[in-house]
Scaffold this motif. Structure first.
Motif, short mmCIF file in Angstrom:
data_model
loop_
_atom_site.label_atom_id
_atom_site.label_comp_id
_atom_site.label_asym_id
_atom_site.label_seq_id
_atom_site.Cartn_x
_atom_site.Cartn_y
_atom_site.Cartn_z
N MET A 564 0.85 -1.20 0.00
CA MET A 564 0.00 0.00 0.00
C MET A 564 0.88 1.24 0.00
SD MET A 564 -3.13 0.82 2.62
CE MET A 564 -4.25 2.20 2.35
N GLY A 565 0.53 2.23 -0.84
CA GLY A 565 1.29 3.46 -0.92
C GLY A 565 2.14 3.51 -2.18
N SER A 566 2.99 4.54 -2.26
CA SER A 566 3.84 4.72 -3.44
C SER A 566 5.15 5.38 -3.04
CB SER A 566 3.12 5.59 -4.48
OG SER A 566 3.98 5.93 -5.54
N LYS A 567 6.25 4.84 -3.54
CA LYS A 567 7.56 5.44 -3.28
C LYS A 567 7.72 6.77 -4.01
CE LYS A 567 9.87 0.98 -2.63
NZ LYS A 567 10.93 0.05 -3.13
N LYS A 568 7.03 6.91 -5.15
CA LYS A 568 7.15 8.12 -5.96
C LYS A 568 6.06 9.14 -5.66
CE LYS A 568 9.22 5.50 -9.76
NZ LYS A 568 9.13 5.12 -11.19
N ALA A 805 -4.16 13.10 -9.12
CA ALA A 805 -5.14 12.77 -8.09
C ALA A 805 -5.89 11.48 -8.41
CB ALA A 805 -6.14 13.92 -7.93
N CYS A 806 -5.82 11.01 -9.66
CA CYS A 806 -6.54 9.80 -10.07
C CYS A 806 -5.71 8.54 -9.87
CB CYS A 806 -6.97 9.91 -11.53
SG CYS A 806 -8.17 11.22 -11.85
N ARG A 807 -4.48 8.66 -9.39
CA ARG A 807 -3.64 7.48 -9.15
C ARG A 807 -4.23 6.63 -8.01
NH1 ARG A 807 0.79 8.68 -6.83
NH2 ARG A 807 0.09 10.76 -6.24
N VAL A 808 -3.97 5.34 -8.04
CA VAL A 808 -4.54 4.43 -7.03
C VAL A 808 -3.97 4.69 -5.64
CG1 VAL A 808 -5.13 2.58 -8.61
CG2 VAL A 808 -2.82 2.68 -7.65
N SER A 809 -2.81 5.32 -5.54
CA SER A 809 -2.19 5.56 -4.24
C SER A 809 -2.47 6.97 -3.70
CB SER A 809 -0.67 5.35 -4.33
OG SER A 809 -0.11 6.22 -5.30
N SER A 810 -3.09 7.82 -4.50
CA SER A 810 -3.32 9.21 -4.09
C SER A 810 -4.32 9.29 -2.94
CB SER A 810 -3.83 10.03 -5.28
OG SER A 810 -4.06 11.37 -4.90
N ARG A 811 -4.03 10.16 -1.97
CA ARG A 811 -4.88 10.31 -0.78
C ARG A 811 -5.26 11.77 -0.59
NH1 ARG A 811 -1.99 9.02 4.31
NH2 ARG A 811 -4.03 8.42 5.11
N GLU A 812 -6.42 11.99 -0.03
CA GLU A 812 -6.82 13.33 0.37
C GLU A 812 -7.77 13.24 1.55
OE1 GLU A 812 -9.33 15.41 -2.38
OE2 GLU A 812 -9.99 13.53 -3.28
#
Length: 832
Positions: A564-568, A805-812
């Motif tokens: 879960m998450g993204s390094k980039k 914002a449409c990436r699977v790892s994006s959070r808000e």
């Protein structure tokens, strides 16, 4: 001068007043409340029967009229939250029971109850990551009667903790209204259940006598004598403290009407003036090349709030009241009048969660009263963050045709009844095998333990021929196939031979020929099959248990582990961490306008935007947010249809819809406040989500990302890397969302997980949460930190967002009362 007559009248008044007070006091009925915790899934030394013990105690106490809150396999935060919320509800007239089954240790004269958590690695971490027994005792000082059962004196669960003393230490002090019961003597260990037994000796005896019509003291004596007899005097229960009154769980033989839930009065409403919404920083203009701006904190997603129009009222934001208080909007408009709804504060933890949820045995849920209660409430309705600037969609003619739909998909109906296909694409979590015990029917040769993976048979290395010849015994083998997770036992041994995952094949070799018993056990199921092992033959042993159908409009997700998450990605998306998710079902599409309209028509519910008379929309001139009057789900600021995803709904609107839909389908609602499922009662208190309930709810953030990734580890967006084919977003939206399922689905056949409308999740938003997230079914932080001001998570990006914002790892994260024509939601349901 006061005459004798006046004195007499005055005395009569005082006497009458005293009599009224006495009668009123005598009419106060004591509520029976209980908290039951069962922990089994310990990494170092798992327990077999503690969840069974807790479930059976829960059912027994409910039959005795207790309102029971069960918690299974809880981590430290979940245990602490459950204890705090339970003890906060206790009143001076209540009868309270706390029951715990699991590991417990003593350290430096202090007793600790251990959560199922990997954080306990030394003596210091025991002190800071376990629950002190004395804290529970102090928290339960208030009720009239408080009884604490601790079936927690198991053996040492930690390989490193040789310095820890055995069992629990004696209790030094209890309050006059309390009694603490240990399952054995201080310093001794309590026994677990045998291979064919469901409960520990102590809990089995407690279940036998707790509903007998005798004093509590006699109940304890009967339990103690029973345990002594069953264990050959090796285990002797003990107690500390004497109740200051003669107490009965049951004064006479149980009658059918016992066991009804007792309602707790709603907490008083606290109203404060909401603070003014701070004006946003100036937002620089950006090109339309598909990039989305970041907030000042570094987390991407929506945009900064625009400066409010002068003279127009602002949307209420989180209100700060006393610590540990959450103030919620009340949508009821029925006399007596309810004050204007107040949004949630950022100080109160909200939900009991489970580190690894274990479902209770299926039981029939009576929902007639619940449904009528909800309908009665809704029928009375009718009156009364860090943000990213949206991408500017390219100029286009309003007559522009929508992109052609590459794959036809029907919009889910409001009342799902038909089963859907089961998707088994998620990568499963690997199970930790249990070393095989010596078995009379299992050869004394070493068989390498297999790591189980679903969807294909499990291969084990063949046992190499030993130096010495095998005994003259003859051998055969079996393959075990089960449609549920659990453990396999051979010939009724007390210790499991191996764990097994759902829909996998477990080979067991070198079984002696002759009669053999194979037993499967899980929290919910147990079955034994007898067979004859034949020489050099392999037999298939299959255990099949009934599985609930997947509702129409939802897709079953088998669960598993993922990164879960993204390094980039932004700081809020780091660090990348491994998370395991259980089985659940999620909506194929976002909730549509037509579905939400059924909720409104059936209840006359008024949404947050309708009560406020305004909501946020995107200003086409400068691509910034602005509040506009008369904007709501009915009129979101763009032309829509029943097939479009609903928008302009708050987080509160979303969970109210979930409870209504659960009641419509005779399911157990997930959301409650002060033990009420009725949103009309939700004024002030703590919102609870029951993740074991079978009703509809919002996904957790982890469940959402797992479904969005659909087993594709490296994909940027949900379904692949070509966003134009997958999502309605700033570059192709024509200034509004499209109807649901107008783009390609992802690998799980889910639509619009990227783009169209952003989707509310259950979790509180906290930028740094990933650094301390739980690894098993995380449900977010206990409460928001002060920097986030009480925001809930939104995922997936919306039609006015860019590709980032449409990436699977994006959070808000946005305030739960926020209404915006780019925000919607989809539903999930927990499955066994």
């Amino acid at each position: 001068m006061v005459t004798r007559l006046q004195k007499g009248i005055s005395m009569d008044k005082r006497f009458l007043l005293a009599l009224i007070i006495l009668l009123a006091t005598s009419m106060l009925s004591a509520a029976r409340k209980a908290l039951v915790i069962g922990n089994a899934s310990y990494q170092d030394k798992p327990l077999l029967n503690t969840v069974n013990d807790a479930q059976d105690i829960k059912n027994k106490l409910e039959a005795l009229g207790f309102m029971v809150r069960p918690v299974y396999n809880a981590n430290f935060e979940q245990m602490g939250r459950a204890i705090q919320e339970f003890t906060n509800t206790l009143d001076s007239v209540d009868e309270a029971v706390f029951y715990y089954a699991g590991h417990g240790v003593q350290l430096d004269g202090e007793n600790y109850l251990l959560p199922v958590s990997p954080r306990i690695t030394d003596k210091i971490s025991v002190q800071y990551n376990s629950i002190k027994c004395n804290e529970i005792i102090e928290r339960m000082e208030r009720p009239r009667v408080a009884i604490i059962f601790l079936d927690a004196c198991r053996d040492n669960p930690f390989s490193w903790a040789r310095s820890l003393s055995r069992g629990l230490v004696s209790i030094g002090r209890v309050f006059p209204n309390q009694c603490v019961v240990f399952s054995t003597q201080p310093g001794d260990e309590a026994a677990d259940a045998g291979a064919n037994e469901r409960n520990s000796p102590f809990t089995a005896a407690l279940l036998k006598y707790i509903d007998q019509p005798m004093r509590f003291e006699d109940v304890f004596l009967s339990v103690r004598n029973e345990v002594e007899q069953q264990t050959g005097n090796k285990q002797i229960p003990s107690r500390y403290g004497d109740l200051r009154e003669t107490y009965y769980f049951v004064k006479e033989t149980l009658k059918p009407e016992l066991g009804k839930a007792i309602d707790i009065p709603t907490l008083p409403v606290a109203i404060t003036n909401p603070p003014e919404v701070p004006k946003p920083d100036s937002v620089p203009k950006e090109s339309v090349a598909g990039s989305s701006l970041q907030s000042s904190t570094g987390s991407s997603t929506h945009l900064e709030k625009p400066a409010s129009n002068q003279g127009s009222p602002e949307l209420p934001t989180a209100v700060k009241v006393k610590e540990e208080v959450v103030v919620l909007p009340n949508t009821s408009a029925v006399p007596p009048p309810v004050p204007k709804p107040v949004p949630v504060t950022a100080s109160q933890p909200e939900t009991p969660t489970l580190d690894k949820p274990i479902p209770e045995p299926e039981k029939k849920i009576e929902t007639t009263d619940l449904l009528s209660s909800l309908n009665e409430f809704f029928a009375k309705q009718g009156t009364g963050s860090t943000q990213t600037k949206p991408e500017v969609p390219p100029a286009s003619n309003k007559q522009t045709q929508e992109p052609a739909k590459p794959k036809e998909a029907a919009i889910p109906s409001e009342n799902p009844t038909q089963p859907q296909k089961i998707d088994q694409k998620p990568t499963p979590s690997t199970s930790t095998p249990i070393p095989p015990p010596p078995a009379s029917n299992l050869a004394n040769t070493a068989t390498e333990l297999a790591v189980l993976k679903p969807e294909k048979p499990v291969e084990t290395k063949k046992t190499e021929a030993p130096d010495k010849a095998l005994p003259k015994d003859e051998y055969g083998s079996i393959e075990v196939l089960v449609n549920a997770d659990g453990e396999i036992f051979i010939d009724e041994h007390e210790v499991a031979y191996k764990s097994i995952k759902k829909n996998t094949i477990l080979p067991i070799n070198q079984l002696k020929t002759g009669k053999c018993k194979i037993t499967f056990k899980s929290v919910k199921y147990m079955d034994t099959k007898e067979l004859i092992i034949e020489k050099d033959q392999t037999q298939l042993v299959e255990f099949t248990f009934p599985e609930p159908p997947v509702p129409k409009g939802l897709m079953q997700i088998s669960g598993g582990s993922f990164s879960m998450g993204s390094k980039k990605g932004d700081r809020a998306e780091q660090p990348v961490h491994t998370v395991s998710i259980g089985t659940y079902a999620i909506g194929i599409t976002e909730v549509t306008v037509g579905q939400f309209n059924s909720f409104i028509q059936g209840t006359r519910y008024r949404t947050t935007a309708e009560m406020n008379g305004k909501a946020y929309i995107v200003d086409k001139k400068n691509a910034n947010f602005k509040q506009e009057k008369n904007i709501s789900w009915r009129k979101p600021g763009y032309e829509g249809s029943d097939d479009h995803p609903v928008s302009c709904v708050s987080w509160f609107d979303a969970i109210s819809y979930c409870n209504w839909r659960s009641a419509q389908e005779n399911l157990q609602p997930c959301y409650s406040l002060n033990h009420s499922y009725n949103p009309g009662d939700w004024t002030k208190g703590t919102i609870i989500c029951d993740f074991l309930a079978n009703g509809y709810r919002l996904p957790t953030e982890a469940e959402w990302e797992f479904a969005a990734r659909a087993g594709q580890k490296e994909s940027l967006y949900s379904g692949g890397d070509n966003l134009d084919d997958l999502a309605v977003y700033a570059k192709n939206c024509d200034w509004q969302p499209s109807r649901a399922a107008s783009k390609q689905p992802n690998g799980f056949d889910l639509y619009d997980m990227s783009g169209n409308v952003a989707e509310w999740c259950w979790d509180w938003y906290e930028e740094s949460y990933y650094s301390r997230s739980e690894s098993q079914n995380p449900t977010g932080p206990l409460y928001p930190n002060r920097k986030t001001e009480g925001r809930r998570v939104l995922r997936g990006g919306s039609w006015y967002n860019g590709d980032k914002a449409c990436r699977v790892s994006s959070r808000e994260g946005w305030e739960p009362e926020r209404c915006d024509n780019g925000n919607g939601f989809r539903v999930v349901r927990s499955l066994p």
